[in-house]
Design an enzyme around this catalytic site. Sequence first.
Site, PDB file in Angstrom:
ATOM      1  N   HIS A 137     -57.792  -5.780  28.586  1.00  8.29           N
ATOM      2  CA  HIS A 137     -57.459  -5.528  29.597  1.00  8.29           C
ATOM      3  C   HIS A 137     -57.451  -6.391  31.049  1.00  8.29           C
ATOM      4  O   HIS A 137     -57.329  -6.430  32.401  1.00  8.29           O
ATOM      5  CB  HIS A 137     -59.073  -4.856  29.857  1.00  8.29           C
ATOM      6  N   ASP A 176     -59.681  -4.237  22.456  1.00 10.33           N
ATOM      7  CA  ASP A 176     -59.769  -4.916  23.905  1.00 10.33           C
ATOM      8  C   ASP A 176     -59.457  -5.952  23.461  1.00 10.33           C
ATOM      9  O   ASP A 176     -60.221  -7.119  24.568  1.00 10.33           O
ATOM     10  CB  ASP A 176     -60.988  -4.042  24.685  1.00 10.33           C
ATOM     11  N   SER A 249     -64.798 -11.436  31.433  1.00 10.71           N
ATOM     12  CA  SER A 249     -64.043 -10.996  30.834  1.00 10.71           C
ATOM     13  C   SER A 249     -63.314 -11.251  29.577  1.00 10.71           C
ATOM     14  O   SER A 249     -62.203 -12.326  31.085  1.00 10.71           O
ATOM     15  CB  SER A 249     -63.428  -9.449  31.575  1.00 10.71           C
TER      16      SER A 249
END
Length: 320
Positions: A137, A176, A249
Amino acid sequence: MIDNWCCPKRITCLLITILCLSIPAQADVIELVNGHKVQGDVLKQGSDYLLVDIGIEVLRIPSDQVRSRTKSESLSSNKTSVSQSKDKFYSVAELPAKSIKELARIYGEAVTLVQTPSGLGSGFIINDRGYCVTNYHVVEKETRIAVTIFHRTKSGEFQRRQIKDVEIIALNPFFDLALLRIPLQKDFPFRQVYLAEDDSQREGEEVFAIGNPLGLERSVSRGIISTRNRNMQGIVYIQTTTQINPGNSGGPLFNSRGEVIGVTNMKLILGEGLGFAIPISYVKHFLDNRDAFAFDKTSPNTGYRYFDAPRRKSAEKETK
Protein backbone atom coordinates in the site's frame (compact mmCIF):
# COMPACT_ATOMS: atom_id res chain seq x y z
CA MET A 1 -1.65 -14.12 36.90
CA ILE A 2 0.07 -16.73 39.07
CA ASP A 3 -0.02 -20.37 38.01
CA ASN A 4 -1.67 -22.62 40.59
CA TRP A 5 1.46 -24.74 40.98
CA CYS A 6 3.65 -21.78 42.01
CA CYS A 7 3.47 -19.77 45.22
CA PRO A 8 4.47 -16.07 45.51
CA LYS A 9 7.56 -17.02 47.49
CA ARG A 10 8.82 -19.21 44.69
CA ILE A 11 8.11 -16.57 42.08
CA THR A 12 10.07 -14.02 44.12
CA CYS A 13 12.98 -16.44 44.45
CA LEU A 14 12.86 -17.16 40.74
CA LEU A 15 13.03 -13.47 39.83
CA ILE A 16 15.92 -12.90 42.24
CA THR A 17 17.76 -15.86 40.75
CA ILE A 18 17.29 -14.74 37.15
CA LEU A 19 18.37 -11.17 37.87
CA CYS A 20 21.15 -11.67 40.36
CA LEU A 21 22.74 -15.10 40.24
CA SER A 22 25.23 -16.51 37.81
CA ILE A 23 23.95 -19.78 36.39
CA PRO A 24 26.51 -22.36 35.27
CA ALA A 25 27.02 -22.68 31.52
CA GLN A 26 25.63 -26.20 31.47
CA ALA A 27 22.40 -25.34 33.36
CA ASP A 28 19.06 -26.34 31.86
CA VAL A 29 16.51 -23.87 30.53
CA ILE A 30 12.95 -25.04 31.12
CA GLU A 31 10.38 -23.29 28.93
CA LEU A 32 6.89 -23.44 30.40
CA VAL A 33 3.62 -23.68 28.47
CA ASN A 34 2.77 -20.09 29.42
CA GLY A 35 5.97 -18.82 27.73
CA HIS A 36 8.03 -18.18 30.88
CA LYS A 37 11.44 -19.77 31.39
CA VAL A 38 13.19 -21.26 34.41
CA GLN A 39 16.97 -21.66 34.42
CA GLY A 40 18.79 -24.04 36.75
CA ASP A 41 20.10 -27.58 37.28
CA VAL A 42 17.64 -30.47 36.97
CA LEU A 43 18.22 -32.58 40.08
CA LYS A 44 15.62 -35.23 39.37
CA GLN A 45 13.16 -36.10 36.65
CA GLY A 46 10.16 -38.01 37.91
CA SER A 47 7.33 -39.52 35.94
CA ASP A 48 5.21 -36.38 36.28
CA TYR A 49 7.55 -33.67 37.62
CA LEU A 50 11.00 -32.06 37.46
CA LEU A 51 13.06 -30.91 40.44
CA VAL A 52 15.05 -27.83 39.37
CA ASP A 53 17.74 -26.19 41.52
CA ILE A 54 17.65 -22.45 40.76
CA GLY A 55 20.43 -21.60 43.20
CA ILE A 56 18.62 -20.65 46.39
CA GLU A 57 15.64 -22.98 46.19
CA VAL A 58 14.49 -26.15 44.48
CA LEU A 59 11.36 -25.89 42.35
CA ARG A 60 9.02 -28.78 41.66
CA ILE A 61 7.57 -28.29 38.17
CA PRO A 62 4.78 -30.56 36.88
CA SER A 63 5.71 -32.26 33.60
CA ASP A 64 2.51 -31.09 31.92
CA GLN A 65 3.66 -27.48 32.43
CA VAL A 66 6.95 -28.02 30.55
CA ARG A 67 7.06 -27.10 26.87
CA SER A 68 10.75 -27.70 26.21
CA ARG A 69 14.06 -28.31 27.96
CA THR A 70 17.41 -27.15 26.56
CA LYS A 71 20.91 -26.37 27.75
CA SER A 72 21.55 -22.73 28.54
CA GLU A 73 24.86 -22.91 26.71
CA SER A 74 23.07 -22.88 23.35
CA LEU A 75 20.93 -19.89 24.37
CA SER A 76 23.61 -17.77 25.98
CA SER A 77 26.23 -18.25 23.28
CA ASN A 78 27.58 -15.04 21.78
CA LYS A 79 28.26 -16.75 18.48
CA THR A 80 26.45 -15.50 15.39
CA SER A 81 24.99 -18.06 13.01
CA VAL A 82 24.26 -16.65 9.54
CA SER A 83 22.95 -18.53 6.52
CA GLN A 84 21.57 -17.48 3.16
CA SER A 85 18.44 -18.46 1.27
CA LYS A 86 18.80 -21.04 -1.49
CA ASP A 87 19.25 -18.37 -4.15
CA LYS A 88 21.36 -16.20 -1.80
CA PHE A 89 18.77 -13.43 -2.05
CA TYR A 90 18.48 -12.72 1.69
CA SER A 91 20.23 -13.78 4.88
CA VAL A 92 18.84 -15.59 7.91
CA ALA A 93 20.61 -15.36 11.24
CA GLU A 94 20.56 -16.36 14.88
CA LEU A 95 22.14 -13.41 16.64
CA PRO A 96 23.13 -12.82 20.27
CA ALA A 97 20.89 -10.60 22.37
CA LYS A 98 21.93 -6.94 22.67
CA SER A 99 20.43 -3.73 23.93
CA ILE A 100 17.92 -1.92 21.73
CA LYS A 101 20.22 1.09 21.75
CA GLU A 102 23.04 -0.94 20.22
CA LEU A 103 20.79 -2.80 17.75
CA ALA A 104 19.24 0.45 16.53
CA ARG A 105 22.72 1.82 15.91
CA ILE A 106 23.76 -1.27 13.96
CA TYR A 107 20.68 -1.80 11.81
CA GLY A 108 19.31 1.74 11.57
CA GLU A 109 21.25 2.26 8.34
CA ALA A 110 19.35 -0.58 6.67
CA VAL A 111 15.98 1.14 7.20
CA THR A 112 14.89 3.43 4.37
CA LEU A 113 12.37 6.19 3.73
CA VAL A 114 10.17 5.32 0.74
CA GLN A 115 8.55 8.28 -1.04
CA THR A 116 5.92 8.44 -3.78
CA PRO A 117 3.88 11.37 -5.18
CA SER A 118 0.99 10.33 -2.93
CA GLY A 119 2.78 9.74 0.36
CA LEU A 120 5.64 8.09 2.21
CA GLY A 121 6.47 4.96 4.16
CA SER A 122 9.40 2.87 5.33
CA GLY A 123 11.37 -0.10 4.03
CA PHE A 124 14.43 -2.19 4.78
CA ILE A 125 17.30 -3.48 2.66
CA ILE A 126 17.77 -7.26 2.56
CA ASN A 127 21.00 -7.64 0.55
CA ASP A 128 24.01 -5.72 -0.74
CA ARG A 129 22.43 -5.41 -4.21
CA GLY A 130 19.92 -2.88 -2.99
CA TYR A 131 16.75 -4.96 -2.82
CA CYS A 132 14.29 -3.40 -0.41
CA VAL A 133 11.08 -4.72 1.19
CA THR A 134 8.13 -2.44 1.96
CA ASN A 135 4.32 -2.56 2.03
CA TYR A 136 2.25 -2.84 -1.12
CA HIS A 137 0.00 0.00 0.00
CA VAL A 138 3.02 2.32 0.25
CA VAL A 139 3.68 2.06 -3.52
CA GLU A 140 0.18 1.13 -4.67
CA LYS A 141 -0.71 2.68 -8.07
CA GLU A 142 2.65 4.45 -8.22
CA THR A 143 5.65 4.07 -10.49
CA ARG A 144 7.71 7.14 -9.52
CA ILE A 145 9.41 5.97 -6.34
CA ALA A 146 12.33 7.49 -4.46
CA VAL A 147 14.16 5.98 -1.51
CA THR A 148 16.20 7.86 1.06
CA ILE A 149 19.00 5.90 2.68
CA PHE A 150 21.18 6.86 5.61
CA HIS A 151 24.86 6.16 6.11
CA ARG A 152 26.79 6.74 9.31
CA THR A 153 30.14 8.43 8.76
CA LYS A 154 33.29 7.78 10.77
CA SER A 155 32.45 10.81 12.92
CA GLY A 156 29.16 9.16 13.88
CA GLU A 157 26.90 11.48 11.91
CA PHE A 158 24.31 10.30 9.41
CA GLN A 159 24.65 11.14 5.75
CA ARG A 160 21.31 11.35 3.98
CA ARG A 161 20.88 10.55 0.30
CA GLN A 162 17.74 10.40 -1.79
CA ILE A 163 17.87 7.93 -4.68
CA LYS A 164 15.36 8.18 -7.49
CA ASP A 165 14.46 5.79 -10.30
CA VAL A 166 13.78 2.98 -7.84
CA GLU A 167 12.47 -0.09 -9.66
CA ILE A 168 9.44 -2.14 -8.63
CA ILE A 169 10.32 -5.85 -8.74
CA ALA A 170 7.33 -7.64 -7.22
CA LEU A 171 3.95 -6.86 -5.65
CA ASN A 172 1.66 -8.94 -3.45
CA PRO A 173 -1.54 -7.02 -2.61
CA PHE A 174 -2.99 -9.86 -0.52
CA PHE A 175 -0.08 -9.95 1.95
CA ASP A 176 0.55 -6.21 1.52
CA LEU A 177 4.17 -6.69 0.47
CA ALA A 178 6.31 -5.09 -2.22
CA LEU A 179 9.89 -5.63 -3.37
CA LEU A 180 11.93 -2.72 -4.75
CA ARG A 181 15.41 -2.43 -6.21
CA ILE A 182 17.53 0.59 -5.36
CA PRO A 183 20.20 1.53 -7.93
CA LEU A 184 23.69 0.70 -6.68
CA GLN A 185 25.74 3.59 -5.31
CA LYS A 186 29.48 3.51 -5.90
CA ASP A 187 30.35 5.56 -2.82
CA PHE A 188 27.46 4.51 -0.60
CA PRO A 189 27.41 0.86 0.52
CA PHE A 190 24.12 -0.73 1.48
CA ARG A 191 23.60 -1.98 5.01
CA GLN A 192 21.36 -5.06 5.19
CA VAL A 193 19.22 -6.68 7.86
CA TYR A 194 18.96 -10.34 8.83
CA LEU A 195 15.66 -12.21 8.84
CA ALA A 196 14.66 -14.40 11.76
CA GLU A 197 14.96 -18.15 11.35
CA ASP A 198 11.30 -18.81 12.19
CA ASP A 199 8.22 -17.48 13.98
CA SER A 200 9.35 -18.69 17.41
CA GLN A 201 8.67 -15.41 19.22
CA ARG A 202 6.22 -15.57 22.12
CA GLU A 203 3.72 -13.26 23.76
CA GLY A 204 5.44 -10.84 26.10
CA GLU A 205 8.80 -10.86 24.29
CA GLU A 206 10.40 -7.48 23.69
CA VAL A 207 10.42 -6.07 20.14
CA PHE A 208 11.17 -2.73 18.52
CA ALA A 209 10.51 -0.97 15.23
CA ILE A 210 12.50 1.53 13.20
CA GLY A 211 10.70 3.69 10.66
CA ASN A 212 9.59 7.15 9.60
CA PRO A 213 6.27 7.92 11.33
CA LEU A 214 4.75 11.11 9.88
CA GLY A 215 8.06 11.66 8.09
CA LEU A 216 10.13 11.71 11.30
CA GLU A 217 13.12 9.79 10.00
CA ARG A 218 14.81 6.89 11.81
CA SER A 219 12.37 6.87 14.73
CA VAL A 220 12.72 3.93 17.13
CA SER A 221 9.73 2.62 19.10
CA ARG A 222 9.69 -0.18 21.63
CA GLY A 223 7.10 -2.64 22.90
CA ILE A 224 6.22 -6.29 23.36
CA ILE A 225 4.37 -8.93 21.39
CA SER A 226 0.74 -8.91 22.47
CA THR A 227 -0.10 -11.98 20.41
CA ARG A 228 1.63 -13.62 17.50
CA ASN A 229 -1.45 -14.96 15.74
CA ARG A 230 -4.11 -12.27 15.38
CA ASN A 231 -6.44 -13.23 12.52
CA MET A 232 -7.76 -10.47 10.26
CA GLN A 233 -9.50 -11.23 6.96
CA GLY A 234 -7.83 -14.60 6.64
CA ILE A 235 -4.27 -13.40 7.36
CA VAL A 236 -2.39 -13.92 10.62
CA TYR A 237 -0.63 -10.85 12.01
CA ILE A 238 1.72 -10.15 14.90
CA GLN A 239 0.01 -7.79 17.32
CA THR A 240 2.39 -5.54 19.22
CA THR A 241 2.35 -2.63 21.64
CA THR A 242 5.17 -1.02 19.64
CA GLN A 243 3.96 2.40 18.52
CA ILE A 244 3.16 2.40 14.79
CA ASN A 245 1.91 5.46 12.92
CA PRO A 246 1.47 6.54 9.28
CA GLY A 247 4.95 6.44 7.77
CA ASN A 248 6.00 3.33 9.73
CA SER A 249 4.32 1.16 7.08
CA GLY A 250 6.82 -1.19 5.44
CA GLY A 251 9.45 -0.88 8.15
CA PRO A 252 10.99 -3.79 10.05
CA LEU A 253 9.87 -5.18 13.39
CA PHE A 254 12.94 -6.52 15.22
CA ASN A 255 13.25 -8.95 18.11
CA SER A 256 15.68 -8.39 20.99
CA ARG A 257 18.52 -9.88 18.92
CA GLY A 258 18.10 -7.59 15.92
CA GLU A 259 16.47 -10.19 13.66
CA VAL A 260 13.54 -9.03 11.54
CA ILE A 261 10.44 -10.93 12.64
CA GLY A 262 7.85 -8.94 10.70
CA VAL A 263 6.93 -5.95 8.53
CA THR A 264 4.87 -3.24 10.24
CA ASN A 265 1.81 -2.37 8.19
CA MET A 266 -1.13 -1.02 10.21
CA LYS A 267 -2.63 0.09 13.51
CA LEU A 268 -6.16 0.38 14.82
CA ILE A 269 -7.52 3.92 14.62
CA LEU A 270 -8.21 5.47 18.04
CA GLY A 271 -6.38 2.57 19.66
CA GLU A 272 -3.10 3.06 21.51
CA GLY A 273 -0.63 0.19 21.55
CA LEU A 274 -2.55 -1.77 18.90
CA GLY A 275 -0.07 -2.17 16.07
CA PHE A 276 0.27 -5.04 13.63
CA ALA A 277 3.03 -6.58 11.54
CA ILE A 278 3.19 -9.18 8.78
CA PRO A 279 4.99 -12.30 10.10
CA ILE A 280 8.39 -13.15 8.65
CA SER A 281 7.09 -16.48 7.29
CA TYR A 282 4.86 -14.56 4.86
CA VAL A 283 7.78 -12.31 3.92
CA LYS A 284 10.04 -15.27 3.15
CA HIS A 285 7.32 -16.90 1.05
CA PHE A 286 6.97 -13.67 -0.92
CA LEU A 287 10.73 -13.37 -1.47
CA ASP A 288 11.22 -17.05 -2.34
CA ASN A 289 8.41 -16.86 -4.91
CA ARG A 290 8.96 -13.31 -6.10
CA ASP A 291 8.81 -14.38 -9.76
CA ALA A 292 5.17 -15.31 -9.26
CA PHE A 293 4.46 -11.76 -8.07
CA ALA A 294 6.69 -10.01 -10.59
CA PHE A 295 5.67 -6.48 -11.52
CA ASP A 296 4.68 -6.15 -15.19
CA LYS A 297 4.64 -2.56 -16.40
CA THR A 298 2.74 -3.56 -19.57
CA SER A 299 -0.25 -4.77 -17.57
CA PRO A 300 -2.93 -2.17 -16.74
CA ASN A 301 -3.43 -3.81 -13.34
CA THR A 302 0.07 -3.52 -11.93
CA GLY A 303 0.69 -0.13 -10.48
CA TYR A 304 0.00 2.65 -12.92
CA ARG A 305 -1.91 5.61 -11.60
CA TYR A 306 -4.46 6.85 -14.13
CA PHE A 307 -6.21 10.20 -14.28
CA ASP A 308 -9.91 10.00 -13.56
CA ALA A 309 -12.05 9.87 -16.69
CA PRO A 310 -13.79 13.16 -17.64
CA ARG A 311 -17.15 13.52 -15.97
CA ARG A 312 -20.15 13.16 -18.25
CA LYS A 313 -22.13 16.32 -18.90
CA SER A 314 -25.62 16.49 -17.42
CA ALA A 315 -28.60 15.97 -19.71
CA GLU A 316 -29.68 19.60 -19.24
CA LYS A 317 -26.37 20.95 -20.50
CA GLU A 318 -26.36 18.55 -23.45
CA THR A 319 -29.84 19.74 -24.64
CA LYS A 320 -28.68 23.34 -24.52
